[in-house]
Design an enzyme around this catalytic site. Structure first.
Site, PDB file in Angstrom:
ATOM      1  N   THR A 124      32.666  27.734 -23.518  1.00 18.68           N
ATOM      2  CA  THR A 124      33.767  26.843 -23.885  1.00 18.68           C
ATOM      3  C   THR A 124      33.279  25.697 -24.759  1.00 18.68           C
ATOM      4  OG1 THR A 124      35.245  25.172 -22.937  1.00 18.68           O
ATOM      5  CG2 THR A 124      33.367  25.770 -21.604  1.00 18.68           C
ATOM      6  N   LYS A 155      29.357  25.239 -16.984  1.00 20.44           N
ATOM      7  CA  LYS A 155      29.391  26.194 -18.094  1.00 20.44           C
ATOM      8  C   LYS A 155      28.198  25.969 -19.041  1.00 20.44           C
ATOM      9  CE  LYS A 155      32.234  28.873 -18.981  1.00 20.44           C
ATOM     10  NZ  LYS A 155      32.441  30.305 -18.600  1.00 20.44           N
TER      11      LYS A 155
END
Ligand code: NAD
Ligand code: DAU
Length: 339
Positions: A124, A155
């Site tokens: 992301t 992430k």
């Protein structure tokens, strides 16, 4: 037939990817592995061809189960499985660190053990933090990792374990970093489906802070096409930023939804800001455009209209969610602010 292993394929983007691949890649068979957390929904997979799509319920952190499920001769792993909602990570980070980091490591180990040709990590833009407002700065692949929420940190760490697997063991891996997705079947905790669902029910629309935060929105099918191209054409070890050059302030998004549904702006409620709320995301997608030959195909106007139509026509899908665990989540998250 090429076999691929897709994790998180019962979620929003994973299920859109699975549908698109089955439609556009006739020589591909999919094993779809998903733990069916609150965000996983078998309704998202209704009507798929069982000859080319098999579903296995399982946790990506469960090493024996992953090893058993990942097929022999598998060409690629696409890792969509994650805890994905920033607000939930602020409330409690444990599950984010477990699934998003440990789970990615388990998948990399299994991919190595099974001789999988390529590993695609769906990441992301949030790993790069926040950009200044009213600035011409954009996220590029050279932007440093500066995650600001527990979700983004998990992430970013997942990207690092992917990198380590490549550097240490030579695992062929590519990373995609996309901005905010919208489209059918997105869980109504995220901005766009939450606002559509509330507006359809004449309920208040909770806007954080001053509503001026900027997100770079992309229709989910355009993201999925980019992931496929990264698998087919991406260079091992590279990351590709995916964005449709579509920056919008939150308030503009909310007003567009109200206008499309013919609902009054008096439904908007300004509520306390999200802790550590990133101000602006904006992606420079030039590398994906030049190296992968990718271009978004759906304009914001078309995509938002199609999304609103889908939620209008699939109110049962939304109601099944709103009648479950979601009630308690919504009460905890917004109860005090919305009364
Ligand atoms: P989602 O929350 O809708 O779906 C996540 C899926 O992963 C669910 O089906 C869930 O059941 C499954 N899952 C969760 N934990 C699991 C576990 N331990 N084992 C197996 N399955 C598990 O998320 P999404 O919005 O579809 O996002 C998919 C991926 O794309 C995530 O990796 C996310 O970080 C990334 N991403 C999302 C966006 C966005 O705007 N939504 C943008 C860029 C990247
Ligand atoms: O940028 C990519 C990321 O986009 C993904 O990695 C995440 O998985 C995904 O959840 C999304 O993160 P955001 O935090 O940007 O998305 P969310 O839909 O939660 O919020 C979008 C914006 O809307 C953000 O500025 C916060 C604001 N917002 C959100 C909610 C849920 C509100 O004002 N009110 C709300 O009720």
């Amino acid at each position: 037939m090429r076999k691929i292993f897709v994790t998180g394929g019962a979620g929003f983007i994973g299920s859109a990817f699975v549908r698109q691949v089955l439609e556009e890649q006739p020589d591909v068979e999919i094993v779809d592995y998903d733990a069916l957390t609150y965000a996983g929904n078998l309704e998202n997979l209704a009507g798929l061809d069982p000859a080319r799509h098999s579903f296995i319920k399982g946790d990506i952190c469960d090493r024996p189960a992953v090893l058993e499920a990942m097929p022999e001769g598998c060409d690629a792993v696409f890792n969509f499985a994650a805890e994905s909602h920033v607000d939930r990570s602020i409330h409690s980070a444990d599950e984010f660190l477990r699934t998003n980091i440990i789970g990615t490591q388990v998948l990399l180990d299994a991919a190595r053990a099974k001789g999988v040709r390529r590993f695609v990590q769906v990441s992301t833009d949030e790993v790069m933090g926040s950009l200044p407002e009213d600035d011409s700065a954009f996220f590029t692949e050279a932007s440093p990792h500066k995650p600001n929420s527990p979700y983004a940190a998990s992430k970013a760490a997942a990207e690092f374990v992917v990198r380590a697997a490549r550097e240490t063991f030579g695992v062929d891996a590519v990373i995609t970093r996309c901005g905010n997705n919208y489209g059918p079947r997105q869980f109504p905790e995220k901005l766009i489906p939450l606002m559509i669902a509330n507006a359809m029910n004449d309920e208040p629309l909770p806007v954080y802070g001053d509503g001026q935060n900027v997100r770079d929105w992309i229709f989910v099918d355009d993201h999925c096409r980019a992931i496929w191209l990264a698998y087919e054409k991406g260079r091992s070890g590279e990351a590709y930023n995916i964005g449709a050059r579509n920056e919008r302030r939150n308030l503009e998004v909310v007003r567009s939804i109200l206008a499309a549904l013919g609902k009054p702006e008096s439904l908007i409620r300004y509520v306390d800001d999200r802790l550590g709320h990133d101000r602006r995301y904006a992606i420079d997608p030039i590398k994906a455009e030049t190296e992968l030959g990718w271009r978004p195909q759906v304009t914001w106007e078309e995509g938002l209209a199609a999304t609103i139509d889908w939620y209008r026509e699939n109110q049962a899908w939304v109601e099944h969610i709103r009648n479950g665990e979601y009630r308690e989540y919504y009460r905890q998250m917004y109860g005090a602010a919305l009364g």
